[in-house]
Scaffold this motif. Structure first.
Motif, mmCIF file in Angstrom:
data_model
loop_
_atom_site.group_PDB
_atom_site.id
_atom_site.type_symbol
_atom_site.label_atom_id
_atom_site.label_comp_id
_atom_site.label_asym_id
_atom_site.label_seq_id
_atom_site.Cartn_x
_atom_site.Cartn_y
_atom_site.Cartn_z
ATOM 1 N N PHE A 174 0.867 -1.170 0.000
ATOM 2 C CA PHE A 174 0.000 0.000 0.000
ATOM 3 C C PHE A 174 0.908 1.225 0.000
ATOM 4 C CE2 PHE A 174 -2.893 3.211 1.646
ATOM 5 C CZ PHE A 174 -4.069 2.907 0.960
ATOM 6 N N SER A 175 1.017 1.859 -1.185
ATOM 7 C CA SER A 175 1.962 2.949 -1.386
ATOM 8 C C SER A 175 1.322 4.302 -1.093
ATOM 9 C CB SER A 175 2.475 2.931 -2.829
ATOM 10 O OG SER A 175 1.401 3.171 -3.731
ATOM 11 N N VAL A 176 2.147 5.349 -1.180
ATOM 12 C CA VAL A 176 1.651 6.710 -1.037
ATOM 13 C C VAL A 176 0.630 7.014 -2.142
ATOM 14 C CG1 VAL A 176 2.306 9.144 -1.077
ATOM 15 C CG2 VAL A 176 3.786 7.460 0.064
ATOM 16 N N ARG A 177 0.920 6.512 -3.339
ATOM 17 C CA ARG A 177 -0.014 6.724 -4.453
ATOM 18 C C ARG A 177 -1.350 6.037 -4.178
ATOM 19 N NH1 ARG A 177 -3.121 8.644 -6.795
ATOM 20 N NH2 ARG A 177 -3.656 8.504 -9.021
ATOM 21 N N ASP A 178 -1.314 4.870 -3.518
ATOM 22 C CA ASP A 178 -2.560 4.201 -3.174
ATOM 23 C C ASP A 178 -3.371 5.043 -2.191
ATOM 24 O OD1 ASP A 178 -2.101 1.937 -4.746
ATOM 25 O OD2 ASP A 178 -0.870 1.007 -3.203
ATOM 26 N N GLN A 179 -2.675 5.669 -1.244
ATOM 27 C CA GLN A 179 -3.374 6.525 -0.293
ATOM 28 C C GLN A 179 -3.976 7.731 -1.000
ATOM 29 O OE1 GLN A 179 -3.983 6.068 3.140
ATOM 30 N NE2 GLN A 179 -5.361 7.758 2.632
#
Length: 804
Positions: free
Chosen positions: A194-199
């Motif tokens: 779960f990456s920053v882009r996912d957030q």
């Protein structure tokens, strides 16, 4: 082997530090009257060793309930397991030591269990112990594995459960449910990314779903403003760059220089004019105003300056007086000056400055009232960009003011650097357009459902990622749980137990029945209508006494106490005979309630057993004691005897003199007499009176020995005093020649003479030490010759043949 008991403390009335030493290989007989302390030693042994009694209350060992002693009951049990003497500390209530598990104890408590409960073959012979031992080991391993599993796994798997707020069919929840012992770290890593882009995407989708038409309109306005501001920033960055500011300074300086040059030229041309300042800025303004007035109103359409008319001189547009020739000539000179190259150049330079001033970028958006609010909207999305935009606005405003000051010829202040964020603003505007498109799509039902599903996937994956440690812990616990399950499956005992029982039924049951009947026959109780059968429903090799009646299942309700004791001994000896070793046995009062015939049979049986293993017998029956010692000697065993006694202070005391006199056979009596006589020769030299007293006592003992020799040696114990048994089969050994009879009579006469109370007169002299030694030697020789003659007589008799 059992070496003894030592350091007994606080057990019944046994004296402190009481102890017993046992014969390590054959027979030990411990004799004592009631209350002498035998039971105290037996109670210690039955709790420390193997007994059929399992009730803890029955096995409890008390201290002296009437005494003042306190503290735990304790003792040291000495054994030799093959590597030398070892001490095993015993305390009441402790678990039996494994080293003592092969020591079997029989007493009154266990006797009834053998009668009513059957005998338990704890150690199986003929290799049959192997499956039962394997079964026992498997059970122990199972218990240990289950205990370890409870600690290592237990309910810990449930503690690693991940709480999802909503149960739904997302990939994250499916992975959580499907987690198993075979799930690899790589799979866990892949499922918990779960990456920053996912957030960012989660926030974006959330806003899409929560926003309405107003949000789309607001976002549209923001995008328009950002695009305008981006353009304004890009223009301002160029218009107010360091290069542009320098060019403004240059432009202003060029105009000022051109004008000064033109003014210098005018000064040289109009030095003779009546008024100074021709060509100055104020003069030029006056000239321009006069020209405009002339062209537009006074002489409309005529070229300025107008110096003459059809009627004569023209009027001056300033003073409106007729122009004299000098005035007209002056205006001509002024016009020529204004048309001069230097003035034209100066004018163009000044016009350029004016154009630059009017053309300065207005910064309409950067200076608008809503600029701060818009910046906050940017800050909510990209704080760094908002900060850069605010800094640019301050820098651009300062630089515009500086540019105006430079063009106006005013003093210039230092200006901050300028970095335009227009590229970042355009990029954010592009993202916002995508967001606006997403918001627009969220209004569509199908598209909204897709966004909701995407949001659910992202939310659950985020939860899964934050609980990665739980996933790893649960996977590891499942690995352990599977390992324990596999191990527990390996120690299942059903097949082993089934096979063990088959082997016991095939090979042991008949042997047990046969041996039990043999033991019963030895004790002459075959008439009892009881048998032995394998306990039903038992996985152990246990057998029970069958009373062979439907009226009762309890054999003790049928048999007398004597019959019960005989049957119990048969069961006990069956058990110890069919063990896989030759462990020691301890028997307390084996002939209690038995008649004298069966008492003799028991003595013979125990003596026979003592030739096979270590046997320790406790008894208060002096006749049985003699029978047992005699039976042991017939087996070639020299029994070790111990005499216990008790007094008002304590019990368990060992008589240093050994067995009581009536418990000694002829050989032991002779040995004791010789031992007691040893100090008498020296006593004669110091106290003739004491010598006479003691030698008279020894002659009395010598007489007793002659009497015992009649029973034991001459008549081979065919008839014993105190018993009602006559062993007629031993008559073949009985013989007495005249020579031996005379020697017996002479020896008995001397013993009587010196042991009886003689008259005061010295008619019978006190025998000297050498006389007593001769009399002792005569008895020893007589006993030896009697035995030799007895064996010779039996050998000379023809063998008896059974009648046909």
């Amino acid at each position: 082997m059992l070496k003894g008991i030592a350091n007994v403390e606080n057990v019944n009335r046994l004296v402190s530090k009481a102890g017993l030493d046992f014969c390590p290989k054959a027979l030990t007989v411990v004799y004592g009257r009631n209350g002498s302390g035998k039971s105290g030693f037996v109670r210690i042994l039955r709790t420390a060793c193997r007994t059929r009694v399992e009730n803890p209350a029955k096995l409890k060992v008390l201290e002296d309930v009437y005494g003042g002693s306190s503290g735990p009951q304790a003792a040291d049990i000495m054994i030799d397991a093959g590597s030398g003497d070892t001490s095993i500390a015993w305390t009441t209530g402790m678990t039996a030591a494994p080293e003592l598990a092969r020591v079997a104890v029989f007493d009154s408590l266990s006797a009834q269990l053998y009668v009513d409960g059957g005998n338990q073959i704890s150690y199986l012979p003929f290799g049959l112990a192997l499956p039962h031992r394997l079964n026992a080991i498997c059970l122990k391993l199972r218990d240990r594995l289950e205990a370890e599993q409870a600690i290592a796994v237990g309910n810990k798997v449930s503690l690693t459960a991940i709480e999802f707020p909503v149960q739904r069919a997302t990939s994250a929840q499916a992975f959580d449910r499907a987690l198993s012992k075979s799930t690899t770290d790589a799979k866990i890593d892949a499922a918990t990314k779960f990456s920053v882009r996912d957030q960012e995407r989660l926030d974006e989708v959330t806003s899409f779903l929560s926003a309405g038409a107003a949000a789309v309109a607001d976002l549209t306005a923001l995008i328009g403003w950002m695009e305008s501001v981006a353009g304004e920033c890009e223009t301002a960055a160029t218009a107010f760059s360091d290069t542009s500011l320098s060019s403004f300074t240059t432009l202003r300086n060029t105009a000022v220089t051109a004008r000064r040059t033109a003014q210098l030229s005018a000064g040289e041309l109009f030095t003779d004019e009546p008024l100074p300042g021709v060509g100055s800025e104020s003069w030029r303004a006056l000239w321009a105003a006069a020209r405009d007035y002339s062209v537009r109103e006074a002489y409309a359409g005529a070229e300025f300056p107008v110096t003459s008319s059809e009627t004569g001189p023209a009027a001056c547009v300033l003073c409106q007086q007729p122009l004299h020739p000098d005035g007209a000539a002056r205006l001509e000179r002024f016009q020529k000056y204004m048309d001069d190259t230097l003035d034209v150049a100066a004018t163009k330079a000044e016009e350029a400055v004016a154009h630059a001033t009017s053309g300065l970028a207005a910064l309409r958006h950067l200076s608008a009232e809503d600029f701060a609010d818009r910046v906050e909207q940017v800050r909510q999305r990209e704080p760094e960009l908002a900060e850069a935009l605010s800094n640019f606005q301050l820098s651009a405003t300062h630089r515009r003011s500086d540019a105006a000051a430079r063009l106006a010829g005013e003093e210039s202040a230092p200006v901050p650097p300028i970095v335009s964020p227009h590229a970042e603003l355009k990029e954010l505007a592009k993202k916002l357009r995508d967001e606006k498109d997403g918001l627009s799509k969220a209004g569509d039902a199908e598209e909204r459902e897709n966004l909701a599903n995407e949001k659910a996937e992202l939310e659950d994956r985020k939860i899964l990622t934050s609980n990665r440690a739980k996933l790893v812990s649960r996977r590891d616990l499942l690995v352990n749980e599977a390992a324990y399950a596999k191990a527990l499956a390996e120690v299942k005992t059903k097949g082993i137990t089934q096979r063990a029982n088959e082997l016991v039924d095939t090979h042991l049951t008949s042997a047990v029945m046969k041996r039990f009947d043999a033991e019963r026959e030895r004790f002459d109780i075959m008439h009892l209508r009881v048998g032995l059968s394998r306990k039903s429903g038992q996985t152990k090799a246990e057998f029970e006494v069958d009373p062979q009646t439907k009226l009762t299942k309890v054999t003790s309700e049928i048999l007398s106490e004597g019959e019960q004791r005989g049957l119990a001994l048969a069961g006990f000896l069956t058990e110890v005979a069919l063990t896989d070793g030759s462990g020691p046995i301890i028997i307390d009062d084996p002939v209690s309630s038995l008649d004298r015939d069966r008492s003799a049979r028991v003595a013979e049986r125990l003596a026979e057993e003592a030739s096979q293993r270590q046997v320790v017998v406790f008894t208060h029956d002096i006749i049985f004691f003699n029978e047992l010692c005699s039976a042991a000697e017939s087996q070639g065993i020299e029994p070790v005897t111990i005499a216990l006694f008790g007094d008002k202070d304590a019990a368990g005391k060992i008589d240093a003199a050994g067995m009581v006199w009536k418990g000694l056979n002829v050989a032991k009596r002779i040995g004791k007499i010789k031992n007691d006589f040893a100090p008498l020769p020296k006593l004669l030299k110091t106290s003739p009176a004491d010598y006479e007293y003691r030698v008279k006592h020894l002659y009395g003992r010598l007489r007793d020995t002659y009497e015992r020799a009649v029973e034991e040696i001459i008549f081979k114990d065919i008839v014993r005093r105190g018993t009602d048994v006559i062993q007629t089969q031993l008559l073949r050994y009985v013989t007495l020649s005249d020579t031996l009879a005379i020697r017996f009579h002479e020896g008995m006469t001397r013993a009587n003479t010196y042991s009886h109370d003689n008259p005061a007169a010295d008619t019978v002299s006190v025998p000297k030490p050498e006389d007593f030694e001769a009399d002792i030697e005569a008895l020893e020789t007589l006993v030896k010759d009697l035995k030799t003659e007895s064996l010779a007589a039996e050998a000379a008799r023809p063998q008896m043949k059974p009648k046909k």
